[in-house]
Design an enzyme around this catalytic site. Structure first.
Site, PDB file in Angstrom:
ATOM      1  N   GLY A 102       0.817  -1.210   0.000  1.00  0.00           N
ATOM      2  CA  GLY A 102       0.000   0.000   0.000  1.00  0.00           C
ATOM      3  C   GLY A 102       0.848   1.255   0.000  1.00  0.00           C
ATOM      4  O   GLY A 102       0.537   2.240   0.673  1.00  0.00           O
ATOM      5  N   ALA A 103       1.924   1.250  -0.795  1.00  0.00           N
ATOM      6  CA  ALA A 103       2.936   2.300  -0.717  1.00  0.00           C
ATOM      7  C   ALA A 103       2.661   3.502  -1.610  1.00  0.00           C
ATOM      8  O   ALA A 103       3.456   4.438  -1.628  1.00  0.00           O
ATOM      9  CB  ALA A 103       4.305   1.719  -1.070  1.00  0.00           C
ATOM     10  N   ASN A 104       1.555   3.506  -2.328  1.00  0.00           N
ATOM     11  CA  ASN A 104       1.325   4.613  -3.258  1.00  0.00           C
ATOM     12  C   ASN A 104       0.592   5.793  -2.636  1.00  0.00           C
ATOM     13  O   ASN A 104       0.532   6.870  -3.225  1.00  0.00           O
ATOM     14  CB  ASN A 104       0.545   4.133  -4.487  1.00  0.00           C
ATOM     15  CG  ASN A 104      -0.820   3.567  -4.124  1.00  0.00           C
ATOM     16  OD1 ASN A 104      -0.903   2.392  -3.784  1.00  0.00           O
ATOM     17  ND2 ASN A 104      -1.862   4.375  -4.169  1.00  0.00           N
ATOM     18  N   SER A 105       0.036   5.615  -1.427  1.00  0.00           N
ATOM     19  CA  SER A 105      -0.717   6.724  -0.829  1.00  0.00           C
ATOM     20  C   SER A 105      -0.705   6.606   0.691  1.00  0.00           C
ATOM     21  O   SER A 105      -0.326   5.580   1.253  1.00  0.00           O
ATOM     22  CB  SER A 105      -2.169   6.736  -1.328  1.00  0.00           C
ATOM     23  OG  SER A 105      -2.863   5.573  -0.886  1.00  0.00           O
ATOM     24  N   TYR A 150     -14.330  -4.247  10.460  1.00  0.00           N
ATOM     25  CA  TYR A 150     -13.030  -3.576  10.445  1.00  0.00           C
ATOM     26  C   TYR A 150     -12.292  -3.837  11.758  1.00  0.00           C
ATOM     27  O   TYR A 150     -11.101  -4.186  11.764  1.00  0.00           O
ATOM     28  CB  TYR A 150     -13.202  -2.079  10.224  1.00  0.00           C
ATOM     29  CG  TYR A 150     -11.895  -1.315  10.225  1.00  0.00           C
ATOM     30  CD1 TYR A 150     -10.970  -1.480   9.192  1.00  0.00           C
ATOM     31  CD2 TYR A 150     -11.570  -0.459  11.282  1.00  0.00           C
ATOM     32  CE1 TYR A 150      -9.758  -0.804   9.209  1.00  0.00           C
ATOM     33  CE2 TYR A 150     -10.367   0.222  11.300  1.00  0.00           C
ATOM     34  CZ  TYR A 150      -9.462   0.049  10.259  1.00  0.00           C
ATOM     35  OH  TYR A 150      -8.260   0.721  10.280  1.00  0.00           O
TER      36      TYR A 150
END
Length: 305
Positions: free
Chosen positions: A21-24, A174
């Site tokens: 999840g490194a793009n945001s 969640y």
């Protein structure tokens, strides 16, 4: 140690980190800081376009950044396996940072038929970690960092309906997924230690941070949330500090848990956080481990402590 921020991240020269999840959001800032500290950063992202955009942004600020795109869709165990295979081709792996996740989503299913929040937030990191443990063990000082949440405090592991076949409440699901993440991080470290492994497992949570996870909130709540970030809650950049501490601080021990040190662990600099009694329930953790192997088909190969 408390009061940790990104300015205290030590030099990471020679190390390789895989950040999901490194793009945001928090994942982007974790990748950014590790890259500026000279680590080789493998960026696990679902969208290549968004991954490339994030890489360009990091390189604009730090042209020497060593960044690699790794396709990863945590809603697909086939994609998780393919990502692990790509990472195994690297000369080394020092850090696995299980960051990617979703929050408060409408009921949906992963490619493998799992309830999406449980599948993406927990089962995918369980499988990815199991597939990469041997790679991490090749280097002394390997760490697995798994992202939990203060929402774990209200979570329950509902073994009778893990896949939401009977009922679905997005917030409860969640909480369950984030409790599972924390229980996994702690159980993994117990098993690693019992097996005499050099790799350690730690956990972190960002407090309440302004990230894209809020996109499933009603619009009025998203707007209200945005107006108080900085005054009450963490920015995404600040929310990355506990993860960075867990991943890089020299005095971290296996089984540690990190989060913001402000009121209710919602904001502030990073330091030790407190898992609930439920998160430290070894018997439930062992049961969850066994169920996870059945659901994913991935066995990390570690006996119960």
């Amino acid at each position: 140690m408390s009061g940790f921020t990104e300015t205290q991240v030590p030099d990471q020269s020679g190390k390789t980190a895989f950040v999901t999840g490194a793009n945001s959001g928090i994942g982007f800032h974790v990748a950014r800081v590790l890259a500026t500290k000279h680590a080789r950063v493998l960026m696990g992202c679902r969208s290549e376009e968004r991954a490339r955009q994030a890489m360009r942004k990091i390189k604009a600020a730090y042209p020497m950044a060593d960044l690699v795109y790794v396709p990863l869709d945590q809603a697909s165990l086939a994609s998780v396996r393919a990502a692990a295979d790509k990472v195994k081709e690297e000369p080394r792996l020092d850090l696995l940072i299980n960051n990617a996740g979703i929050m408060n989503t409408p009921l949906s299913r992963t490619e493998d038929g799992f309830e999406s929040q449980f599948g993406v937030n927990y089962l995918a990191p369980f499988a990815l970690t199991g597939l990469l443990l041997d790679k991490l063990e090749q280097r002394h000082g390997g760490r697995v960092v798994t992202t939990s949440s203060i929402a774990h405090r209200r979570g329950r592991i509902n073994f009778d309906d893990l896949n939401a076949e009977r009922r679905y409440d997005s917030w409860k699901r969640y909480g369950q997924s984030k409790l599972a993440d924390l229980m996994f991080a702690l159980e993994l470290d117990r098993r690693l230690a019992a097996a005499g492994r050099r790799t350690i497992s730690v956990a972190a949570h960002p407090g309440v941070a302004d990230t894209e996870l809020t996109r499933h909130m009603p619009n009025f709540l998203q707007k209200a949330f945005g107006t108080v970030v900085g005054g009450v809650f963490n920015s995404a950049e600040q929310g990355a500090w506990p993860t960075l501490m867990a991943a890089t601080e020299r005095h971290v021990s296996g089984g540690d848990y990190y989060g913001p040190t402000g009121p209710l662990e919602m904001r502030g600099k990073a330091g030790k956080a407190k898992p609930t009694k439920r998160a430290r329930d070894n018997q439930t953790a062992r049961q969850l481990w066994d169920v996870s192997i059945e659901m994913t088909g991935v066995d990390p190969g570690l006996a119960a402590a």
